[in-house]
Design an enzyme around this catalytic site. Structure first.
Site, PDB file in Angstrom:
ATOM      1  N   LYS A  78      -8.890  -0.763   0.521  1.00 38.94           N
ATOM      2  CA  LYS A  78      -9.996  -1.220   1.368  1.00 38.94           C
ATOM      3  C   LYS A  78     -10.782  -2.251   0.577  1.00 38.94           C
ATOM      4  CE  LYS A  78      -9.764   0.321   5.393  1.00 38.94           C
ATOM      5  NZ  LYS A  78      -9.449  -0.724   6.380  1.00 38.94           N
ATOM      6  N   GLU A 108       0.814  -1.224   0.000  1.00 40.89           N
ATOM      7  CA  GLU A 108       0.000   0.000   0.000  1.00 40.89           C
ATOM      8  C   GLU A 108       0.844   1.268   0.000  1.00 40.89           C
ATOM      9  OE1 GLU A 108      -3.882   2.036   2.180  1.00 40.89           O
ATOM     10  OE2 GLU A 108      -3.073   0.150   2.943  1.00 40.89           O
TER      11      GLU A 108
END
Length: 433
Positions: A248, A230
């Site tokens: 997410k 990420e």
């Protein structure tokens, strides 16, 4: 005064993990190892920093990052708890708020062109040339990486699964009561490395699961190993462009291709996961607006599928143009901790997290790199284990979390944490549970 001279040389390709393996015992050993993909073109290897800062944040926040001596060739780690403290109040520290190290000698590996850039920095041409010579010598000391046996015998949860189930149920109830919309709640596992084992062994065991923002960093008796996919932030001062890519939405990978494709399709079609992702996109838009030129914040891509060795994720991209005068310190102050691992509203989510978790330390903080042109790349420290050495032995702590929303099922969120921790569990202690 920051180094004024930079010397570079281009050399033939070498495996960055092998070069890092040859430096693993050096002071300040550093390896920022990418997977060579679209987001991970460059890997960086270094050792022997000439300036280090380790300590709490100053009263005015990240003032140390404005020090000209930390303007380039710098790697830093900002612990989650440093950013959460305004919401949570003082808590027992488990890691320094801020760690910075400046590296005069660095190797930059271009996965696209398959070349190595040797970089030396100094206050004058002679010092820069000497640093370049040191970095070039590291190439000859490369040691072919061979994954060692599991370095730990145990991988123990800090709390029983029932504790996590109860925490998720409590957060769902708080959401129903209107207290917040989402909070990322995590679990932790701990253990001790076997005699003679070292944190870099974990990096070697993760070699076949490379991520865009993989990292190993050791300063003194502390180390981290990260296999993060990420991106928290990139910032390019040339055009003042900021980018963030929050993750997410998660599904496990499956060895059967048809079943794996079905899981990916299920994730892409999931209204729950898309809503969870969108909440964090809105949060990051708001955070970036604090330092962005009006009207420049934009969502470039929503709900893109990203498939990793153990999981599928949904990823979105938000960009902005920074206001003049914005630098790494101002950008981190406006956006840290990352929205994807806190929740919405962020301040209240961090209070709820603190009610259910001990301090996180580096986990879900950020590891960042500032290059000679001032460009900063900062990862979110998920898929990360932290290590501390005492009495000659290394202890470790690893965490995994899940975003809790109104319709979260506690058992499903518990299972998601097991999927997310699986690569680190296997790297540390094989299949021990």
């Amino acid at each position: 005064m920051s180094p004024r001279r930079v010397e570079t040389r281009d050399r033939p390709w070498r495996d960055p993990l092998a070069v890092a393996n040859g430096l693993r015992d050096r002071d300040g050993a550093l390896a920022l190892l990418s997977d060579g993909g679209v987001l991970g073109r460059w890997s960086f290897v270094a050792a022997d920093p000439d300036r280090v800062h380790v300590g709490p944040l100053e009263p005015d926040g990240l003032a140390t990052l404005r020090d000209p001596d930390f303007a380039a060739g710098v790697v830093g780690l900002l612990a989650y708890d440093a950013g959460a403290r305004p919401a949570t109040g003082p808590r027992e520290p488990v890691w320094p708020d801020l760690m910075l190290a400046r590296y005069p000698a660095v190797l930059a590996f271009d996965h696209q062109d398959r070349t190595v850039r040797v970089i030396g920095r100094g206050d004058d041409a002679a010092a820069a040339r000497a640093a370049t010579d040191r970095a070039e010598a590291w190439l000859a000391g490369a040691v072919d990486p061979v994954p060692p046996p599991p370095p730990a015998a145990r991988f123990d949860p800090e709390a029983a699964p029932e504790t996590y189930l109860a925490a998720v149920a409590d957060v769902v109830a708080r959401i129903a009561a209107g207290e917040l919309f989402q909070a990322n709640i995590a679990r932790a596992w701990t253990g001790e490395l076997n005699p003679g084992a070292d944190p870099f062994d974990v990096m070697l065991r993760l070699a076949d699961r490379a991520a865009a923002y993989g990292a190993f960093w050791r300063l003194g008796d502390r180390a981290i190993v990260s296999n993060s996919p990420e991106l928290f932030l990139t910032f390019d001062p040339a055009d003042r462009r900021i980018e963030t890519r929050p993750i997410k939405g998660t599904r496990p990978r499956h060895p059967d291709p048809a079943a794996d494709a079905a899981l990916a399709a299920e994730l892409q079609a999931s209204a729950k996961d898309r809503a969870e992702n969108l909440m964090i996109v809105d949060l990051m838009r708001n955070d970036l607006s604090r330092v962005a030129e009006p009207g420049s914040v934009a969502v470039g891509r929503l709900f893109e599928l990203e498939s990793l060795p153990t999981v599928h994720h949904l990823v979105s991209t938000v960009t902005a143009r920074a206001r003049p005068g914005t630098g790494p310190a101002e950008l981190l102050a406006a956006t840290f901790p990352p929205g994807s691992i806190t929740g919405a509203p962020k301040h209240q989510a961090m209070k709820v997290i603190a009610a259910h978790e001990p301090p996180r330390g580096p986990w879900c903080g950020s590891l960042f790199h500032i290059e000679d042109d001032g460009r900063m790349t900062a990862s979110v420290l998920i898929r990360t284990a932290t290590f501390r050495r005492g009495d000659g032995r290394w202890t470790f702590r690893a965490m995994a979390g899940a975003g809790i929303v109104a319709d979260s099922d506690p058992a499903a969120e518990l299972a998601e944490t097991e999927v997310k921790i699986s690569a680190l569990r296997e790297a540390l202690a094989a299949f021990v549970r």
